[in-house]
Design a protein around this motif. Structure first.
Motif, short mmCIF file in Angstrom:
data_model
loop_
_atom_site.label_atom_id
_atom_site.label_comp_id
_atom_site.label_asym_id
_atom_site.label_seq_id
_atom_site.Cartn_x
_atom_site.Cartn_y
_atom_site.Cartn_z
N UNK A 92 0.84 -1.20 0.00
CA UNK A 92 0.00 0.00 0.00
C UNK A 92 0.87 1.26 0.00
N UNK A 93 1.96 1.24 0.78
CA UNK A 93 2.82 2.41 0.88
C UNK A 93 3.57 2.70 -0.42
N UNK A 94 3.90 1.65 -1.19
CA UNK A 94 4.73 1.83 -2.38
C UNK A 94 3.93 1.91 -3.67
N UNK A 96 14.15 0.83 -1.69
CA UNK A 96 12.74 0.46 -1.56
C UNK A 96 12.46 -0.86 -2.28
N UNK A 97 13.07 -1.04 -3.44
CA UNK A 97 12.89 -2.30 -4.19
C UNK A 97 13.44 -3.47 -3.37
N UNK A 144 11.38 -6.63 -2.01
CA UNK A 144 11.80 -7.99 -2.35
C UNK A 144 11.85 -8.85 -1.09
N UNK A 145 12.37 -8.28 0.01
CA UNK A 145 12.41 -9.02 1.27
C UNK A 145 10.99 -9.32 1.77
N UNK A 204 5.15 -8.39 -6.20
CA UNK A 204 5.77 -8.87 -7.44
C UNK A 204 5.54 -7.89 -8.58
N UNK A 205 4.37 -7.31 -8.62
CA UNK A 205 4.07 -6.30 -9.64
C UNK A 205 5.02 -5.11 -9.52
N UNK A 206 5.33 -4.72 -8.28
CA UNK A 206 6.17 -3.54 -8.08
C UNK A 206 7.65 -3.80 -8.39
N UNK A 207 8.14 -5.02 -8.12
CA UNK A 207 9.57 -5.26 -8.32
C UNK A 207 9.87 -5.96 -9.64
N UNK A 208 8.83 -6.31 -10.41
CA UNK A 208 9.07 -7.03 -11.67
C UNK A 208 9.97 -6.25 -12.64
#
Length: 368
Positions: free
Chosen positions: A27-29, A38-39, A43-44, A239-243
């Motif tokens: 939610x925050x990212x 942040x990535x 991931x963690x 996963x959507x954010x770090x893809x």
């Protein structure tokens, strides 16, 4: 239920907090430009949510018993896998056309060779011979090989479209056939021949379903089910954010795009690998094989239909057909798997063969 210091068990376990933290981080990212730090944090959170999701699936699985437990784990892992694939395909551009194929094939190789190999290795180092039900495992291998060939090999040889693609009608047939075969297997596994998939002791006698631990209570089971759903939301969203970072990392390392699928499958299936190894250490080789082959079948039987539906609104082609190298590896896996499960007994030799095939797949994926 409380611990010795009076604190509720759920409140003292990291598997309770990991899904919640993952959703909060999501939610925050969401909708923001993310720096490298942040990535890394996301991931963690994603990895912790994956581990937590499989843990809570195991709790539910232990409550319902075998072979239902293996099905719960397989479906939970497949939901994570499908979510990762779809999220990568949405923003992956032209390279995204092979993500589904690469991830599903990697899942098949990891489960049928990596998980099976290490489970047999652990079991045979402990008892010299690993014993399991040939009837159940043999049927699972037959379904898995059929699904893999139908969805990953046949598209290479069809002529309806240029290249290793299905036409719309062919893809629909493959999706429906995959669902029907997987559903047929679930029916046989849980109703008609459930005893074929129950663990056995080294001497071949039936192994009680709850020999090693007391099953969780009903409130604990419902709590784990709720946290499992929260964890799945956190996994798919993060996963959507770090893809984009995964794709850039693979590209900057000079690796082939197929490595993205391998990374996804390795990440998703690592917790299940640990569960299979624990079962093998507890003389429950059949449970390990249920997890391995069940995940392979679920990866194809559930992923392909979902991707077929998603292809309606996803832009770009959907390439499913494999090349010559992976076709040979799949054929080798099918032959070796059949020779492994038909006797109902395996030694260190069979485990080593499967692990060598798995090592060859990983090596050739990064160095084609």
């Amino acid at each position: 239920m409380k611990t010795g210091n009076g604190q509720p068990v759920l409140l003292t376990q990291w598997t309770t907090w990991a899904p919640l933290v993952a959703v909060i981080a999501l939610v925050a990212a969401w909708g923001r430009e993310l720096p490298g730090v942040a990535v890394a944090v996301l991931a963690l959170c994603l990895f912790a949510a994956v581990l937590a999701a499989v843990h809570h699936a195991e709790v539910v699985a232990h409550r319902v018993g075998e072979p239902f437990g293996s099905i719960v784990l397989a479906v939970a892992v497949t939901i994570i896998e499908v979510g990762l694939i779809v999220m990568l395909m949405i923003g992956g551009g032209d390279k995204a056309s092979t993500y589904a194929r690469d991830t599903v094939f990697a899942a098949v190789m990891i489960t049928c060779n990596g998980i099976v190999g290490i489970s047999l290795l652990v079991a045979t180092l402990r008892n010299r011979i690993a014993v399991f039900n040939a009837e159940g495992s043999g049927g699972a291998v037959a379904i898995g090989c059929t699904l893999a060939t139908l969805t990953l090999i046949v598209p290479t040889f069809t002529t309806g479209k240029t290249g290793p693609e299905f036409t719309g009608g062919q893809l629909a047939f493959a999706a429906v056939a995959s669902l029907l075969l997987y559903g047929l297997f679930i029916g046989v596994q849980t109703v008609r021949h459930r005893d074929y998939f129950l663990p056995v002791r080294p001497d071949g006698s039936p192994c009680g379903p709850d020999e090693h631990a007391e099953p969780p209570t009903v409130p604990q089971t419902w709590g784990s089910l709720a946290l499992l759903l929260v964890a799945l939301v956190g996994v798919v969203g993060n996963a959507k954010l770090i893809s984009p970072s995964i794709e850039r990392g693979v590209e900057s390392a000079g690796l082939p795009s197929a490595a993205v699928g391998v990374v996804i499958a390795l990440m998703v299936l690592l917790p299940e690998t640990l569960a299979a190894v624990r079962a093998a250490r507890n003389d429950r080789t059949q449970t390990s094989l249920n997890l391995a082959y069940g995940s392979a079948m679920a990866s194809i039987g559930l992923t392909i239909p979902v991707i077929a539906l998603a292809s309606i609104w996803l832009s770009g082609p959907l390439i499913l057909g494999e090349g010559p190298t992976n076709t040979v590896l799949l054929a080798l896996t099918a032959v070796v798997s059949a020779l492994t499960v038909v006797p109902g007994r395996a030694t260190l030799l069979q485990g080593g063969v499967h692990l060598v095939i798995f090592a060859a797949f990983v090596f050739l994926s990064f160095s084609p």
